[in-house]
Write an enzyme that holds these catalytic residues in place. Structure first.
Site, PDB file in Angstrom:
ATOM      1  N   TYR A 153       0.836  -1.212   0.000  1.00  0.00           N
ATOM      2  CA  TYR A 153       0.000   0.000   0.000  1.00  0.00           C
ATOM      3  C   TYR A 153       0.872   1.263   0.000  1.00  0.00           C
ATOM      4  O   TYR A 153       0.602   2.220  -0.739  1.00  0.00           O
ATOM      5  CB  TYR A 153      -0.899  -0.056   1.228  1.00  0.00           C
ATOM      6  CG  TYR A 153      -1.909   1.045   1.381  1.00  0.00           C
ATOM      7  CD1 TYR A 153      -3.115   1.024   0.684  1.00  0.00           C
ATOM      8  CD2 TYR A 153      -1.687   2.095   2.268  1.00  0.00           C
ATOM      9  CE1 TYR A 153      -4.064   2.023   0.864  1.00  0.00           C
ATOM     10  CE2 TYR A 153      -2.636   3.096   2.450  1.00  0.00           C
ATOM     11  CZ  TYR A 153      -3.820   3.050   1.753  1.00  0.00           C
ATOM     12  OH  TYR A 153      -4.752   4.044   1.930  1.00  0.00           O
ATOM     13  N   ALA A 156       2.358   1.797  -3.388  1.00  0.00           N
ATOM     14  CA  ALA A 156       1.340   2.262  -4.345  1.00  0.00           C
ATOM     15  C   ALA A 156       1.014   3.733  -4.096  1.00  0.00           C
ATOM     16  O   ALA A 156       0.902   4.527  -5.039  1.00  0.00           O
ATOM     17  CB  ALA A 156       0.079   1.409  -4.226  1.00  0.00           C
ATOM     18  N   LYS A 157       0.870   4.124  -2.830  1.00  0.00           N
ATOM     19  CA  LYS A 157       0.488   5.503  -2.517  1.00  0.00           C
ATOM     20  C   LYS A 157       1.633   6.478  -2.808  1.00  0.00           C
ATOM     21  O   LYS A 157       1.395   7.637  -3.170  1.00  0.00           O
ATOM     22  CB  LYS A 157       0.033   5.613  -1.060  1.00  0.00           C
ATOM     23  CG  LYS A 157      -1.295   4.884  -0.776  1.00  0.00           C
ATOM     24  CD  LYS A 157      -2.397   5.324  -1.717  1.00  0.00           C
ATOM     25  CE  LYS A 157      -3.787   5.030  -1.195  1.00  0.00           C
ATOM     26  NZ  LYS A 157      -4.823   5.378  -2.201  1.00  0.00           N
TER      27      LYS A 157
HETATM   28  P1  NAP Z   1     -13.375   2.153   1.603  1.00  0.00           P
HETATM   29  O1  NAP Z   1     -14.369   2.567   2.617  1.00  0.00           O
HETATM   30  O2  NAP Z   1     -12.789   0.784   1.696  1.00  0.00           O
HETATM   31  O3  NAP Z   1     -13.988   2.419   0.151  1.00  0.00           O
HETATM   32  C1  NAP Z   1     -13.239   2.096  -0.999  1.00  0.00           C
HETATM   33  C2  NAP Z   1     -14.210   1.831  -2.121  1.00  0.00           C
HETATM   34  O4  NAP Z   1     -13.430   1.489  -3.292  1.00  0.00           O
HETATM   35  C3  NAP Z   1     -15.126   0.627  -1.838  1.00  0.00           C
HETATM   36  O5  NAP Z   1     -16.464   0.962  -2.123  1.00  0.00           O
HETATM   37  C4  NAP Z   1     -14.586  -0.424  -2.794  1.00  0.00           C
HETATM   38  O6  NAP Z   1     -15.589  -1.313  -3.291  1.00  0.00           O
HETATM   39  C5  NAP Z   1     -14.055   0.413  -3.932  1.00  0.00           C
HETATM   40  N1  NAP Z   1     -13.130  -0.362  -4.737  1.00  0.00           N
HETATM   41  C6  NAP Z   1     -12.128  -1.166  -4.311  1.00  0.00           C
HETATM   42  N2  NAP Z   1     -11.507  -1.746  -5.343  1.00  0.00           N
HETATM   43  C7  NAP Z   1     -12.128  -1.300  -6.465  1.00  0.00           C
HETATM   44  C8  NAP Z   1     -11.958  -1.561  -7.843  1.00  0.00           C
HETATM   45  N3  NAP Z   1     -11.020  -2.398  -8.286  1.00  0.00           N
HETATM   46  N4  NAP Z   1     -12.775  -0.941  -8.730  1.00  0.00           N
HETATM   47  C9  NAP Z   1     -13.751  -0.113  -8.300  1.00  0.00           C
HETATM   48  N5  NAP Z   1     -13.960   0.177  -7.000  1.00  0.00           N
HETATM   49  C10 NAP Z   1     -13.168  -0.422  -6.087  1.00  0.00           C
HETATM   50  O7  NAP Z   1     -12.088   3.150   1.614  1.00  0.00           O
HETATM   51  P2  NAP Z   1     -11.933   4.665   2.102  1.00  0.00           P
HETATM   52  O8  NAP Z   1     -11.424   4.645   3.486  1.00  0.00           O
HETATM   53  O9  NAP Z   1     -13.125   5.464   1.737  1.00  0.00           O
HETATM   54  O10 NAP Z   1     -10.688   5.101   1.187  1.00  0.00           O
HETATM   55  C11 NAP Z   1     -10.822   5.801  -0.049  1.00  0.00           C
HETATM   56  C12 NAP Z   1      -9.429   6.133  -0.577  1.00  0.00           C
HETATM   57  O11 NAP Z   1      -8.723   6.911   0.382  1.00  0.00           O
HETATM   58  C13 NAP Z   1      -8.565   4.901  -0.844  1.00  0.00           C
HETATM   59  O12 NAP Z   1      -7.758   5.122  -1.981  1.00  0.00           O
HETATM   60  C14 NAP Z   1      -7.713   4.821   0.388  1.00  0.00           C
HETATM   61  O13 NAP Z   1      -6.515   4.124   0.137  1.00  0.00           O
HETATM   62  C15 NAP Z   1      -7.488   6.292   0.679  1.00  0.00           C
HETATM   63  N6  NAP Z   1      -7.123   6.554   2.077  1.00  0.00           N
HETATM   64  C16 NAP Z   1      -7.971   6.232   3.115  1.00  0.00           C
HETATM   65  C17 NAP Z   1      -7.564   6.501   4.418  1.00  0.00           C
HETATM   66  C18 NAP Z   1      -8.439   6.173   5.603  1.00  0.00           C
HETATM   67  O14 NAP Z   1      -7.983   6.374   6.747  1.00  0.00           O
HETATM   68  N7  NAP Z   1      -9.669   5.692   5.428  1.00  0.00           N
HETATM   69  C19 NAP Z   1      -6.336   7.089   4.664  1.00  0.00           C
HETATM   70  C20 NAP Z   1      -5.496   7.406   3.594  1.00  0.00           C
HETATM   71  C21 NAP Z   1      -5.907   7.138   2.301  1.00  0.00           C
HETATM   72  P3  NAP Z   1     -15.855  -2.757  -2.602  1.00  0.00           P
HETATM   73  O15 NAP Z   1     -16.279  -2.475  -1.225  1.00  0.00           O
HETATM   74  O16 NAP Z   1     -16.934  -3.365  -3.411  1.00  0.00           O
HETATM   75  O17 NAP Z   1     -14.540  -3.461  -2.669  1.00  0.00           O
END
Ligand code: NAP
Length: 252
Positions: A153, A156-157
């Site tokens: 991860y 990638a980030k």
């Molecule tokens: P989340 O709640 O897990 O939501 C991610 C969404 O992306 C899910 O609906 C998932 O669908 C969808 N997804 C995954 N793989 C996919 C694919 N191949 N094609 C299309 N959709 C896909 O995550 P989040 O916390 O909102 O995070 C959103 C972004 O912010 C991510 O890039 C994450 O790495 C980044 N981020 C988050 C945090 C944090 O603390 N939450 C911190 C830093 C960065 P499914 O559920 O159906 O798999």
């Protein structure tokens, strides 16, 4: 109805940060193409947006699949107008220490974050170049700076940050900016699943993390949507190739 508005594609918009970004960009005046693997999440989002009078479509697609991305971008252009804003937000985690990390988990994380963001940006850029206006916003993470158990991860980030800066150089002459947002700890299902894996309640997990964050609270999807809203705005046209840490502290 949709012709005078600009169109934004948000990936991973079925829940969490992506869903909140979609709601925010809709209220900022964009038509919304919400892409996700999860149809139920998309249905909930688009029916809310329709009820508020916004133009929005949900597209079930795997962003690491080239044909699916080509079709999603083409459908967006047909039904809503040329996508000139892309928010590459879809993401997954497959955490493990390096010595235990299966190659399949390395590949999966690279494919969703890096291949997926590349495919969506590449398919949409021609619409931005034609419009001589565009905004690409990539979701990085504080994990780009290194995080134990996240070799895949964090690579990638960090990769997304280099990708962002290169897009800024290549597409700037066409009126297109590219920026990255690097969130810290945000309350979503992604972080809830981390708490579960560690065997602690989400409430305790959030409390412990908040104590380490200078502003003493966990972030919310709204904190990230606010930053996306800024980068997508007309007024941000001279800001490009930047990484904004939205983490309640400096983190760098
Ligand atoms: P989340 O709640 O897990 O939501 C991610 C969404 O992306 C899910 O609906 C998932 O669908 C969808 N997804 C995954 N793989 C996919 C694919 N191949 N094609 C299309 N959709 C896909 O995550 P989040 O916390 O909102 O995070 C959103 C972004 O912010 C991510 O890039 C994450 O790495 C980044 N981020 C988050 C945090 C944090 O603390 N939450 C911190 C830093 C960065 P499914 O559920 O159906 O798999």
């Amino acid at each position: 109805m949709t012709e005078h508005k600009r169109t934004a594609i948000i990936t991973g918009a079925g829940r969490g940060i992506g869903a909140e970004v979609a709601r925010r960009l809709a209220s900022d005046g964009f038509n919304i193409a919400a892409v996700d693997l999860d149809e139920k999440g998309l249905d909930a989002l688009t029916s809310d947006l329709h009820a508020e009078g916004h133009a929005a479509i949900g597209i079930v697609a795997d962003i690491s699949d080239e044909d699916a991305v080509t079709a999603a971008v083409a459908r967006t252009a047909d039904e809503l107008g040329p996508p000139v804003v892309v928010v590459n937000n879809a993401g997954i985690i497959r955490d493990n220490m390096l010595f235990k990390m299966p190659v399949s988990d390395w590949d999966l994380v690279m494919n969703v974050h890096l291949r997926g963001s590349f495919l969506v940006a590449r398919a949409a850029q021609k619409h931005m170049v034609e419009a001589k206006w565009g905004r690409i916003i990539n979701l990085s993470s504080t994990s780009a700076l290194g995080n134990r158990g996240q070799a895949n991860y964090s690579a990638a980030k960090a990769g997304l940050q280099g990708f962002t800066k290169t897009l800024a150089l290549e597409l700037g002459p066409f009126g297109v900016t590219a920026n990255a947002i690097a969130p810290g700890f945000i309350e979503t299902e992604m972080t809830a699943s981390t708490a579960e894996r560690m065997g602690v309640s989400f409430e305790d997990f959030k409390k412990a993390r908040a104590e380490e964050i200078p502003v003493r609270r966990a972030g919310t999807p709204t904190d990230i949507a606010n930053a996306v809203s800024f980068f997508a705005h007309e007024a941000a046209g001279f800001v490009s190739g930047q990484v904004l840490y939205v983490a309640g502290g400096p983190k760098a």
